[in-house]
Design a protein around this motif. Structure first.
Motif, PDB file in Angstrom:
ATOM      1  N   ALA C 103      23.433 -95.998  -6.802  1.00 36.74           N
ATOM      2  CA  ALA C 103      22.838 -94.709  -7.391  1.00 36.74           C
ATOM      3  C   ALA C 103      21.849 -94.873  -8.340  1.00 36.74           C
ATOM      4  O   ALA C 103      21.004 -93.953  -8.412  1.00 36.74           O
ATOM      5  CB  ALA C 103      24.093 -93.973  -7.680  1.00 36.74           C
ATOM      6  N   ARG C 104      22.169 -95.795  -9.299  1.00 38.69           N
ATOM      7  CA  ARG C 104      21.101 -95.591 -10.578  1.00 38.69           C
ATOM      8  C   ARG C 104      19.879 -96.506 -10.031  1.00 38.69           C
ATOM      9  O   ARG C 104      18.780 -95.879 -10.307  1.00 38.69           O
ATOM     10  CB  ARG C 104      21.924 -96.868 -11.440  1.00 38.69           C
ATOM     11  N   GLU C 105      19.854 -97.398  -9.336  1.00 41.77           N
ATOM     12  CA  GLU C 105      18.727 -97.916  -8.685  1.00 41.77           C
ATOM     13  C   GLU C 105      17.873 -97.018  -7.930  1.00 41.77           C
ATOM     14  O   GLU C 105      16.626 -96.937  -7.852  1.00 41.77           O
ATOM     15  CB  GLU C 105      18.938 -99.263  -7.779  1.00 41.77           C
ATOM     16  N   GLN C 106      18.644 -96.158  -7.283  1.00 45.45           N
ATOM     17  CA  GLN C 106      17.911 -95.420  -6.254  1.00 45.45           C
ATOM     18  C   GLN C 106      17.375 -94.052  -7.072  1.00 45.45           C
ATOM     19  O   GLN C 106      16.215 -94.035  -6.790  1.00 45.45           O
ATOM     20  CB  GLN C 106      18.984 -94.613  -5.361  1.00 45.45           C
ATOM     21  N   ALA C 107      18.200 -93.664  -8.256  1.00 53.79           N
ATOM     22  CA  ALA C 107      17.429 -92.665  -9.012  1.00 53.79           C
ATOM     23  C   ALA C 107      16.183 -93.132  -9.733  1.00 53.79           C
ATOM     24  O   ALA C 107      15.207 -92.555 -10.054  1.00 53.79           O
ATOM     25  CB  ALA C 107      18.651 -92.233 -10.173  1.00 53.79           C
ATOM     26  N   MET C 108      16.317 -94.494 -10.134  1.00 52.42           N
ATOM     27  CA  MET C 108      15.046 -94.877 -10.894  1.00 52.42           C
ATOM     28  C   MET C 108      14.063 -95.171  -9.852  1.00 52.42           C
ATOM     29  O   MET C 108      12.766 -94.623 -10.401  1.00 52.42           O
ATOM     30  CB  MET C 108      15.525 -96.423 -11.195  1.00 52.42           C
ATOM     31  N   LYS C 109      14.217 -95.538  -8.776  1.00 48.70           N
ATOM     32  CA  LYS C 109      13.121 -95.674  -7.944  1.00 48.70           C
ATOM     33  C   LYS C 109      12.493 -94.168  -7.471  1.00 48.70           C
ATOM     34  O   LYS C 109      11.424 -93.879  -7.487  1.00 48.70           O
ATOM     35  CB  LYS C 109      13.646 -96.333  -6.290  1.00 48.70           C
ATOM     36  N   ASP C 110      13.612 -93.204  -7.186  1.00 52.59           N
ATOM     37  CA  ASP C 110      12.957 -92.148  -6.776  1.00 52.59           C
ATOM     38  C   ASP C 110      12.075 -91.249  -8.015  1.00 52.59           C
ATOM     39  O   ASP C 110      11.263 -90.495  -7.718  1.00 52.59           O
ATOM     40  CB  ASP C 110      14.259 -91.127  -6.144  1.00 52.59           C
ATOM     41  N   ASN C 111      12.564 -91.395  -9.139  1.00 52.29           N
ATOM     42  CA  ASN C 111      11.947 -90.879 -10.157  1.00 52.29           C
ATOM     43  C   ASN C 111      11.215 -91.464 -11.182  1.00 52.29           C
ATOM     44  O   ASN C 111      11.175 -91.303 -12.483  1.00 52.29           O
ATOM     45  CB  ASN C 111      13.057 -89.884 -11.027  1.00 52.29           C
TER      46      ASN C 111
END
Lengths: 421, 126, 364, 220
Positions: C103-111
């Motif tokens: 989730a953290r990695e995804q949020a970083m990637k998305d934003n």
């Protein structure tokens, strides 16, 4: 014999530094109040006459040699060494413009006795060859001739014969077992022979035995003024030896300020022992007589009179109430100067200044202080109890063109003695 | 027990209100004083409320929780408190104005109301 | 959903424009902004988009998270949280293990470049292994996550200043966030813990204006940390009059007198406690009868006893004075002895001065 | 260094250094002075040296007579106001009393802060007047050296920073408090090695001066 050197002067400073001096210098806050108490400043307005400034050489010596910070600075080469040139520059401040009157010592808010320190500084000045030539001369005459003014025994003997004739009384010399030994100052012998006559009359009336000493009649002490304890000791020991030889109970200091200091306070310390006799100023003795009813006077002075307290006798000697009691005995119009007693203003000639020709001009200039005091009062007669003051008062009044007779207190008392046969 | 110490902030605040009312009369300038930005001793807000008193108008708003709008005894000065849905106070202010802006019907709300009214009218026949 | 503005989202929840304005008024108060700012806040929030927030917890006690979650259900704070997308918070999130890290990695990637990084806890530099999450050391995770952040909010005194882990002798080598991250805007929200609304106020400011609020020299938002507790303390008049509680149960304490003598650090503490207060404005430590600890100030944990007045020295003063006295006496005695020697030697060296020894350059 | 850590430093390490140097310095200075000793006065006393000495410690708090006061009224009044303000601020402000209590284990009752504040202002004004006096009066200009100005600054700074800190003027309070403590520590460090030493030696010098007069029976 060896010539004076800076090294000897500094060595003398080191001999003099004691706990009081260290505490005095540690406490000084440079407030300048001593200037306002010194007539050499108030009458000239020149700041160099500020008493604490006169002590600058001694202060620097103390700081560099006797404090941690001063020693560190000296080791690091950050402090200015005391030089002959500097001492020569300070000669004028320490001798010509200080009478050791101690008025500054009285006002100092931290309680520093500046006169005490100036007296000690003079030891270093003299040892390093920075004493005024006239004081050297006076000391020389004192030691070699027996009197700073060069008065020899025959002169005294002549005056004594005159006094004996005038009074019809015996002037005793070298009387073993007399109660009192009378000392005189050269000035009294030469300028004020009335004093000796007064003594003869008063002691006769009191029924006390007294004597002069032919080998120790001089009370003044140039060693004290120039600041050489060795000379002071030499001079004072003549009196002490004579007094002890004659087995007197009390030695009487004449009407002379520094003579009183020399024999009363300094003599035992210079000799390093307690004396076998008491020392009193003539005023103290007269007051004793008065209290014991031995002093019978008659008549009162009509004129308005005031009293000039000699510094060494009043402020530096504690003889303050005595002259007032005596004056009130013979006068009903005695008034005090605005500053008197322990707060009196010096005449400007004490502490060796009168013997120092270099100081003549300033001595007369600062006499203005006394003139101001006298002008406020408008008296008919000025009484004092010090021959040195008396000469300065007469000379000063002359210079300022004021016609005012100056009288010695002892003579004034003698004038009023009840005639007894 | 002695009364608790006061901050002494009431008096300057009352002066501020007086000046604000003068301005309102003279220029129409409105003002909001946030009571939460000022330190008050526990008893002082109560005291302030007593001094300001209760005026003629009192309104209640229900949007994201309750809000009370109370005119003080000094007309033009309003005491406004907002609460959240939990009935916890979230803001407390004094507003100096003719009528607090929050009472005004809002353009967007009127528009939405108008739409609803129109659809109501379109859907029924009376 | 993330593309809707705040006002639009509120309207979907059936909140009227009036309600929105009320929200704006409360937000202004929350951010300690002047009420005159309300129209600007309204205008900004009408268009504000929902930002992503990643919350990392390092060497901490979870007190800060506890503080911010104290106010539950549809409070103002929760509305703010509604307005943000909290994409990672390992204490609060449902996901665990790989999913959580994902989730953290995804949020970083998305934003990337836009998300806000909130950090609580300090970073141990003594040994990376002192504190790890999913096998990643705190320092590595911080550096990695900070790279794509728009701004970093260091929440609590640990993240802001090193906190209790840094207390002397600092066994883990703990440091604050700004000791590691130098190239990102950092905002410190210290306090142990910080006042909840101060944390949400900062987020509200970012949400509203898209920028960081004005900061003081310790990177703290001036709106909340600009005022000194002592200046705003309702007990200040007692200080002026010299009325102090001497113990926690004496008459002075009962009368609510000043707590300075009991160690109150109010005079050197900058925080909003005296005005915003705690627990929904109920009270704050001084009002409850305990002096301020100064918890929002750097190194407050090393500033001596919490119960020693601010004007007193820290450490063993009396003992030290004893040593100093002994040392001084020893040194003084040595120096004094040297002085005495100097005088004695001068007296020994004294050559008698006669009247013939007084004139310089004259030899006889 | 930020203000909070600086404050801790001055309260901890700074105070430790300052108090050590202060105590060591004072002790050394007293040994320096007293170990020099003084010769016993062998002359027959007319009065009592001890009584004169102890009496002078107190009598010299006031000028000898009204004439002396008139001649030196400026330095006396300004000096008095400055010293009273300084001593009141130092010993009657509650935070300072707490410091003394922490260091010595006992304390006393303080004055309300506005009173201390007022006297501090008077003290500051007096100090400025005294400085002006020192810079313009011919006597003081002549006898003043770097030590006098150093001492002035060392004394003025704690008063000034204390005043600024209390009123939260110009700088953040924590910085002001830290600088205030630091300035007081500088004062402590320098006191034994400057004329500020008179704080302690004034009693010694007054005693010695008074004893010299007392021995001779001069009223002090």
């Amino acid at each position: 014999m060896s010539a004076p050197t800076l090294q000897k002067g500094l060595n003398a400073f080191a001999e003099q530094i004691d706990a009081p001096i260290a505490s005095f210098f540690s406490s000084c806050v440079h407030c300048g109040m001593c200037a306002d108490a010194c007539l050499f400043y108030t009458e000239t307005g020149n700041p160099k006459y500020t008493p604490i400034h006169k002590l600058e050489p001694l202060r620097r010596f103390w700081k560099q040699e006797y404090t941690l910070m001063g020693r560190l600075k000296k080791a690091l080469g950050l402090s200015k060494a005391i030089s002959d040139e500097e001492l020569e520059e300070w000669k004028e401040l320490l001798y010509n413009s200080c009478t050791l009157c101690g008025r500054c010592s009285m006002v100092c808010p931290v309680g520093n006795d500046l006169a005490y320190m100036i007296r000690k500084t003079r030891e270093g000045m003299a040892a390093s060859g920075h004493a005024p030539i006239d004081l050297v001369g006076a000391s020389n005459r004192s030691v070699t001739i027996g009197s700073p003014m060069g008065v020899r025994l025959p002169a005294l003997q002549a005056q004594s014969r005159k006094a004996a004739k005038e009074t019809g009384l015996d002037i005793p010399f070298d009387q073993v077992g007399a109660e009192y030994l009378i000392l005189l100052s050269s000035m009294e012998i030469m300028n004020y022979p009335e004093y000796l006559q007064a003594i003869a009359k008063i002691f006769k009336q009191a029924g006390k035995t007294w004597t002069l000493a032919s080998d120790a009649f001089e009370a003044t002490n140039s060693g004290i003024q120039i600041g050489v304890s060795d000379i002071a000791r030499e001079l004072v020991s003549r009196v002490v030896n004579a007094a002890e030889k004659l087995q007197v109970k009390t030695v009487i200091s004449p009407e002379c300020g520094h003579a009183y200091t020399a024999i009363r306070w300094d003599a035992p310390n210079l000799m390093g022992r307690k004396l076998g006799f008491k020392v009193r100023h003539i005023l103290e003795v007269l007051e004793d007589f008065r209290q014991s009813g031995l002093l019978k006077t008659e008549g009162l002075e009509e004129s308005k009179i005031t009293f000039h307290d000699p510094c060494q006798i009043a402020r530096r000697g504690g003889v303050i109430d005595e002259p007032r009691h005596l004056l009130n005995l013979v006068s009903n119009n005695f008034v005090e100067m605005n500053d008197h007693g322990k707060m009196n203003w010096c005449c400007g000639a004490g502490g060796g200044v009168s013997a120092n020709e270099e100081a003549h001009e300033i001595k007369i200039k600062v006499f203005n202080r006394k003139v101001t005091q006298l002008k406020e009062l408008k008296v008919d007669t000025l009484v004092t109890a010090c021959a040195n003051c008396r000469i300065q008062l007469e000379e000063g009044l002359e210079e300022y063109q004021i016609d005012l007779p100056v009288v010695g207190l002892t003579e004034m008392i003698a004038e009023h003695l009840v005639e007894t046969k | 027990m002695q009364p608790l110490e006061k901050t002494g902030n009431i008096l300057p605040l009352l002066h501020e209100i007086r000046h604000a009312l003068e301005d309102l009369l003279a220029t129409g300038q409105t003002m909001v004083i946030d009571l939460q930005a000022m330190p008050f001793a526990p008893s002082e807000l109560v005291e302030l409320k007593e001094i300001l008193g209760v005026g003629e108008v009192s309104a209640e708003l229900h949007a994201l929780g309750k809000s009370t709008i109370q005119e003080t005894a000094f007309s033009g000065a309003w005491w406004i408190v907002h609460f959240n849905i939990d009935e916890k106070m979230i803001s407390q202010t004094i507003e100096i104005c003719h009528i607090p802006a929050i009472l005004m019907a809002q353009h967007a709300d009127i528009q939405m109301g108008l739409q609803q009214l129109s659809s109501t009218l379109g859907g029924v026949s009376l | 959903m993330n593309q809707l503005s705040l006002e639009e989202r509120l309207r979907l929840h059936g909140v009227s424009r009036r309600g929105f304005l009320k929200f704006c008024a409360a937000t202004a108060s929350l951010m300690a902004l002047s009420p005159a700012m309300i129209p600007r806040i309204a205008a900004a929030l009408e268009n504000a988009k929902r930002p992503s927030v990643i919350w990392l917890s390092f060497q901490e006690c979870t007190g800060c998270t506890e503080s911010i979650t104290r106010s539950h259900s549809p409070s103002l704070e929760s509305l703010i949280f509604d307005a943000i997308s909290l994409d990672y918070h390992h204490t609060l999130q449902v996901a665990s293990g790989d999913a959580a890290e994902h989730a953290r990695e995804q949020a970083m990637k998305d934003n990337w470049g836009k998300y806000i990084l909130v950090v609580d806890g300090s970073i141990p530099l003594g040994n990376k292994g002192f504190s790890t999450i999913a096998g990643i050391s705190n320092v590595d995770m911080l550096i990695e996550t900070a790279k794509g952040a728009a701004a970093i909010v260091a929440v609590g005194s640990c993240a802001a200043f090193g906190g209790l882990p840094k207390a002397n002798p600092n066994p883990t080598g703990a440091v604050s966030i700004d000791m590691i991250i130098k190239d990102k805007p950092i905002i410190n929200v210290p306090g142990c813990p910080p006042i909840p609304v101060v944390m949400t106020g900062v987020l509200a400011h970012f949400l509203t204006f898209g920028t960081l609020p004005e900061l003081d020299h310790l990177k703290r938002p001036k709106a909340f940390y600009g005022q000194n507790i002592h200046d705003r303390c309702y007990r200040r008049p007692f200080y002026e009059r010299g009325q102090f509680a001497e113990t926690f149960d004496d008459e002075g304490a009962k009368k609510g007198w000043c707590l300075f003598k009991l160690g109150c650090k109010g005079p050197t503490t900058y925080n909003a406690c005296a005005t915003t207060k705690w627990n929904g404005g109920v009270s704050f430590p001084i009002e409850s009868g305990h002096g301020c600890l100064g918890c929002s100030e750097p190194n407050f944990w090393d500033a001596g006893s919490f119960y020693a007045p601010l004007s007193t020295p820290i450490g063993h003063v009396a003992q030290n004075a004893g040593y100093a006295l002994a040392a001084g006496a020893l040194a003084g005695a040595a120096i004094g002895f040297a002085n005495k020697q100097k005088s004695s030697q001068a007296i020994e060296k004294h050559e008698e001065i006669t009247v013939n020894d007084l004139i310089k350059g004259e030899t006889k | 260094m930020n203000s909070a850590t600086f404050l801790i430093w001055v309260r901890e390490t700074g105070f430790l250094i300052a108090s050590s140097i202060f105590i060591i310095g004072l002790t050394i200075r007293f040994f320096e002075i007293f170990m020099l000793g003084r010769k016993k006065d062998l002359s027959e006393p007319k009065g009592c040296a001890m009584r004169g000495g102890f009496k002078t410690i107190f009598t010299r708090f006031l000028p000898q007579d009204s004439n002396t006061f008139q001649r030196s009224y400026f330095i006396i009044i300004a000096g008095y106001v400055f010293h009273i303000g300084l001593l009141v601020a130092l010993f009657l402000l509650v935070p300072h009393i707490e410091l003394i209590r922490a260091a010595l284990g006992f304390g006393w009752v303080g004055l309300p802060t506005p009173v201390v504040d007022f006297l501090t202002v008077l003290s500051l004004i007096s100090m400025l007047a005294l400085l002006w006096h020192r810079l313009t009066n011919p006597v003081l200009k002549m006898i003043s050296d770097a030590g006098d100005y150093t001492a002035w600054i060392l004394t003025f700074l704690p008063l000034l920073t204390g005043y600024l800190a209390y009123h939260h003027l110009f700088f953040d309070y924590t910085w002001l408090l830290a600088f205030h403590i630091l300035s007081a520590e500088l004062l402590m460090i320098m006191l034994p090695f400057t004329k500020l030493m008179h704080t302690f030696t004034i009693f010694v010098s007054r005693f010695y001066g008074g004893a010299i007069s007392g021995h001779k029976g001069v009223q002090v």
